[in-house]
Design a protein around this motif. Structure first.
Motif, PDB file in Angstrom:
ATOM      1  N   PRO A 192       0.827  -1.209   0.000  1.00 43.60           N
ATOM      2  CA  PRO A 192       0.000   0.000   0.000  1.00 43.60           C
ATOM      3  C   PRO A 192       0.861   1.259   0.000  1.00 43.60           C
ATOM      4  N   ALA A 193       0.384   2.299  -0.625  1.00 48.52           N
ATOM      5  CA  ALA A 193       1.122   3.556  -0.684  1.00 48.52           C
ATOM      6  C   ALA A 193       1.250   4.168   0.698  1.00 48.52           C
ATOM      7  N   ALA A 194       2.399   4.767   0.962  1.00 54.54           N
ATOM      8  CA  ALA A 194       2.638   5.420   2.246  1.00 54.54           C
ATOM      9  C   ALA A 194       2.068   6.840   2.226  1.00 54.54           C
ATOM     10  N   ASP A 195       1.961   7.441   3.406  1.00 56.29           N
ATOM     11  CA  ASP A 195       1.391   8.779   3.514  1.00 56.29           C
ATOM     12  C   ASP A 195       2.425   9.879   3.346  1.00 56.29           C
ATOM     13  N   GLY A 196       3.718   9.533   3.379  1.00 56.00           N
ATOM     14  CA  GLY A 196       4.771  10.541   3.351  1.00 56.00           C
ATOM     15  C   GLY A 196       5.040  11.108   1.966  1.00 56.00           C
TER      16      GLY A 196
END
Length: 488
Positions: free
Chosen positions: A250-254
């Protein structure tokens, strides 16, 4: 089968007054006999027509441990003396198929040790060796079923030890005769005893035995001797507890860095041939500080080696991927984390390459944890300065372990080798400096990323950078052997 043995100079287990030890047998764990068929954890075996005495004996074995004298008496009571030979032949067949297990019962009636099949192999008991015995230095202990299991690498059998037998293990670290003969038989059958005797010359041991570390040999044998494991290959043994992991994390939030997409047609027109790349490939342990690796070069290398070209769903429901490099079952569990020290157009830090989106995700800014990883890579290659980029290769273990049993981790290591060669050849074609490392520290990776090392951990590392204008002399063979994680 009844056997008697006394431990010289010691009280018998459980402080029993008698020194008698009995050898008993039963159907392999979880085994049942019904309607002429034996069912165990390894599957079902149909016996066909058998005598009433054999049927009674098998029912007795299914109920629990029985010694040979009691079983023989049961057979004779149903079939007479003439049926005893037929029963013994059937029993030999059952042992050869690994359908029986054997136990040593102590003077107090409690099991001292049990020989159990943990793979697919015969449980036919071997005679106890004459004279002193000791454990093989390759034998390993592990917890199993509420007890300790002793195994020899490659053996389909294990000896589960009760408290009394476990207390005897210190004796077996040297040559001894102070161990009950029935227990010695179990150990011999499991292949857990050392060859030779107290008078044998340690220097005369064969190279094949001496050069292997016990843990390395156990790993090699378990993954390369299918009969030594209960399951081998795509068994989906945990599929009822966990679903498959997605093909892309899953894609990270950073922060993210969108990478330029290289023109593969233009690259193909100017690239080295495969033969040229293979012949020119070498490990380069120096980078050009005046002309560092660029973001475009890093993007091109990642795109050409590990991007996801497409996804599809397998027949088992697992999401699979197509990448430029092969992967067993198309699971593609490897992730690449560029650890950037000096790359033109990209801030230093630890990034994760998102192969489905061709992006970099910032995982950690430079700090003590990333500095440890840089220092280890520098030491592993004996570079004079910090490497411009370290490609940390991590595995999302669940991608492979959801499907594969026994071969899961060696399959991951094969994938790492494929990735190393792919990166080497592409970097060579691009005129970049690359050097694979022979070891790394997954604990340091976990500290820098916060990843659970049992879910995702490093399994390989390469250093990448701009190639110096002048060739740099490679370290000598003697100096290259010094670091624990020397470059390849």
């Amino acid at each position: 089968m009844t056997s008697t043995s006394t431990l010289p100079g010691q009280a018998p287990p459980a402080a029993a007054a008698s020194g008698t030890y009995t050898l008993t047998s039963r159907l392999a764990r979880g085994g049942t006999f019904e309607d002429g068929e034996i069912t165990t954890h390894l599957g079902a075996v149909r016996l066909g027509a058998i005598t009433p005495g054999a049927r009674a004996a098998l029912h007795a074995f299914g109920e629990g441990d029985r010694d040979e004298t009691a079983i023989n008496a049961l057979v004779v009571a149903h079939d007479g003396e003439t049926g005893l030979l037929r029963w013994q032949m059937l029993r030999s067949r059952l042992e050869a198929a690994g359908l029986l297990e054997h136990a040593v019962t102590g003077p107090d009636g409690a099991p001292l040790a049990r020989l159990v099949p943990v793979g697919r192999g015969a449980t036919t008991l071997k005679p106890a060796p004459r004279g002193p015995v000791r454990l093989s230095r390759h034998a390993l202990l592990s917890p199993a079923e509420g007890t300790l299991a002793l195994r020899a690498p490659g053996s389909p059998l294990a000896v589960e030890l009760g408290a009394g037998a476990a207390a005897l293990l210190p004796l077996l670290t040297t040559w001894t005769e102070e161990v009950p003969a029935p227990l010695v038989r179990l150990l011999a059958t499991a292949g857990a005893l050392a060859p030779g005797g107290p008078g044998s010359d340690p220097q005369a041991e064969e190279r094949g035995s001496v050069q292997w570390d016990p843990v390395d040999l156990a790993f090699h044998a378990r993954t390369r001797v299918p009969a030594s494991a209960p399951g081998y290959g795509g068994t989906y043994r945990h599929a009822d507890r966990f679903g498959p992991e997605p093909v892309a994390a899953p894609a990270a939030d950073g922060p993210r860095v969108t990478l330029p997409v290289p023109d593969l047609e233009a690259i193909a027109a100017r690239d080295l041939t495969l033969t040229e790349a293979i012949e020119q490939r070498t490990s380069t342990r120096a980078h050009d500080p005046g002309s560092p690796l660029t973001l475009a070069q890093l993007a091109e290398l990642l795109y050409r080696t590990v991007r996801i070209r497409g996804t599809f769903t397998g027949s088992d429901g697992q999401e699979l991927a197509d990448r430029p490099l092969p992967s067993g079952g198309a699971v593609h569990e490897l992730e690449v984390y560029p650890l950037v020290t000096h790359c033109e157009g990209l801030e230093p830090g630890l990034y994760r390459y998102a192969p489905d989106r061709h992006e970099l995700e910032l995982v950690a800014a430079p700090g003590p944890a990333t500095a440890t990883l840089v220092k280890e890579a520098r030491g592993g290659t004996m570079m004079e300065g910090d490497p411009q980029v370290v490609l940390l290769v991590a595995a999302r273990f669940g991608r492979v372990m959801w499907k594969y049993e026994t071969v899961a981790y060696p399959l991951i290591l094969k994938h790492v080798g494929v990735l190393y060669q792919t990166v080497y050849l592409v970097a060579t074609a691009m005129g970049l400096a690359v050097c694979g490392l022979g070891g790394g520290d997954t604990t340091a990776f976990a500290a820098a990323t916060g990843r659970d090392p049992l879910l995702e951990g490093t399994v390989g590392e390469l250093v990448l950078g701009s190639r110096p204008a002048e060739p740099t002399a490679e370290p000598s063979a003697e100096s290259a052997a010094e670091p624990a994680a020397a470059g390849l």
